[in-house]
Design a protein around this motif. Structure first.
Motif, PDB file in Angstrom:
ATOM      1  N   ASP A 117       0.839  -1.209   0.000  1.00 28.53           N
ATOM      2  CA  ASP A 117       0.000   0.000   0.000  1.00 28.53           C
ATOM      3  C   ASP A 117       0.868   1.251   0.000  1.00 28.53           C
ATOM      4  OD1 ASP A 117      -2.403  -1.313  -0.091  1.00 28.53           O
ATOM      5  OD2 ASP A 117      -2.763  -1.247   2.084  1.00 28.53           O
ATOM      6  N   GLU A 118       1.937   1.229   0.797  1.00 27.39           N
ATOM      7  CA  GLU A 118       2.852   2.372   0.803  1.00 27.39           C
ATOM      8  C   GLU A 118       3.472   2.569  -0.575  1.00 27.39           C
ATOM      9  OE1 GLU A 118       5.679   1.580   3.884  1.00 27.39           O
ATOM     10  OE2 GLU A 118       4.187   1.818   5.499  1.00 27.39           O
ATOM     11  N   ARG A 119       3.869   1.456  -1.227  1.00 26.13           N
ATOM     12  CA  ARG A 119       4.448   1.555  -2.570  1.00 26.13           C
ATOM     13  C   ARG A 119       3.415   2.106  -3.552  1.00 26.13           C
ATOM     14  NH1 ARG A 119       7.575  -4.260  -2.818  1.00 26.13           N
ATOM     15  NH2 ARG A 119       9.257  -3.708  -1.357  1.00 26.13           N
ATOM     16  N   PHE A 120       2.174   1.611  -3.438  1.00 26.52           N
ATOM     17  CA  PHE A 120       1.120   2.121  -4.321  1.00 26.52           C
ATOM     18  C   PHE A 120       0.898   3.608  -4.077  1.00 26.52           C
ATOM     19  CE2 PHE A 120      -0.709  -2.282  -5.047  1.00 26.52           C
ATOM     20  CZ  PHE A 120      -0.427  -2.287  -6.403  1.00 26.52           C
ATOM     21  N   ASN A 121       0.959   4.001  -2.817  1.00 28.38           N
ATOM     22  CA  ASN A 121       0.806   5.430  -2.527  1.00 28.38           C
ATOM     23  C   ASN A 121       1.928   6.238  -3.169  1.00 28.38           C
ATOM     24  OD1 ASN A 121      -1.533   5.044  -1.044  1.00 28.38           O
ATOM     25  ND2 ASN A 121      -0.472   4.885   0.909  1.00 28.38           N
ATOM     26  N   ARG A 122       3.159   5.715  -3.086  1.00 29.68           N
ATOM     27  CA  ARG A 122       4.277   6.403  -3.734  1.00 29.68           C
ATOM     28  C   ARG A 122       4.095   6.424  -5.243  1.00 29.68           C
ATOM     29  NH1 ARG A 122       7.826   3.672   0.274  1.00 29.68           N
ATOM     30  NH2 ARG A 122       8.064   2.049  -1.280  1.00 29.68           N
ATOM     31  N   VAL A 123       3.621   5.278  -5.815  1.00 32.64           N
ATOM     32  CA  VAL A 123       3.378   5.221  -7.260  1.00 32.64           C
ATOM     33  C   VAL A 123       2.290   6.221  -7.630  1.00 32.64           C
ATOM     34  CG1 VAL A 123       2.456   3.751  -9.113  1.00 32.64           C
ATOM     35  CG2 VAL A 123       4.220   2.869  -7.577  1.00 32.64           C
ATOM     36  N   ASP A 124       1.236   6.286  -6.796  1.00 34.92           N
ATOM     37  CA  ASP A 124       0.165   7.256  -7.049  1.00 34.92           C
ATOM     38  C   ASP A 124       0.720   8.673  -7.045  1.00 34.92           C
ATOM     39  OD1 ASP A 124      -1.786   5.341  -7.350  1.00 34.92           O
ATOM     40  OD2 ASP A 124      -2.572   5.530  -5.288  1.00 34.92           O
ATOM     41  N   GLU A 125       1.610   8.966  -6.096  1.00 30.84           N
ATOM     42  CA  GLU A 125       2.221  10.293  -6.064  1.00 30.84           C
ATOM     43  C   GLU A 125       3.044  10.533  -7.322  1.00 30.84           C
ATOM     44  OE1 GLU A 125       4.441  10.650  -2.433  1.00 30.84           O
ATOM     45  OE2 GLU A 125       2.653  10.322  -1.184  1.00 30.84           O
TER      46      GLU A 125
END
Length: 179
Positions: A117-125
């Motif tokens: 989820d943290e990686r997805f959040n970074r990818v989203d950013e």
């Protein structure tokens, strides 16, 4: 004397009555118990009472033995149950240990999902940044298209129209006028 005669008659009647009563009592006395009879009866009762106690104690002992035998059988059956319950408890302990391991695995999976989820959040950013860059590029393309459109318009009016006019005039001169 008359009184005496009456008294004697009365005494005879009483004596007669006493004899009758004595005869009745004598008849009854044959059925009366003597001290010896009572002692003998008492001894018999004690003997019977002793025999009944002995018999009762024998019966109680026999009942006690039968009850003990039954209790031993029940104890044997319950000891089998105890062994089964011990095995069941051991199985439950193993199941609990497995559940604990599964819980630990689920915790690790949850931690991995949190990292994902943290990686997805970074990818989203990053995608937001890329989207912003694409908007900037789109704005530049729109600006460029506007400039190209302006250049096209200038080229059309400055180069193409005079060239087309010259071609048309040449065509008219050579084809139509043949000069």
């Amino acid at each position: 004397m008359e009184k005496l005669t009456q008294r004697v008659e009365h005494l005879e009647e009483d004596t007669h009555q006493i004899k009758l009563d004595l005869a009745v009592l004598t008849a009854r006395s044959e059925n009366f118990a003597t001290k010896a009879d009572l002692a003998e009866l008492k001894a018999e009762l004690k003997s019977d009472q002793y025999e009944m106690r002995v018999e009762l104690l024998r019966e109680i002992g026999a009942c006690d033995m039968r009850a003990n035998a039954r209790f031993e059988k029940i104890d044997e059956q319950f000891s089998g149950f105890n062994e089964k319950f011990i095995k069941i408890d051991e199985q439950f302990k193993r199941v609990d240990e497995r559940f604990e391991r599964v819980d630990e695995q689920f915790k690790r999976v949850d931690e991995r999902f949190e990292r994902v989820d943290e990686r997805f959040n970074r990818v989203d950013e990053q995608f937001k940044k890329v989207d912003e860059q694409f908007r900037k590029v789109d704005a530049r393309f729109e600006s460029l298209e506007t400039k190209i459109g302006n250049i096209d318009s200038k080229i059309t009016w400055t180069l193409l129209i005079p060239a087309l006019t010259a071609i048309i005039l040449w065509f008219v001169k050579t084809a139509i006028l043949k000069i």
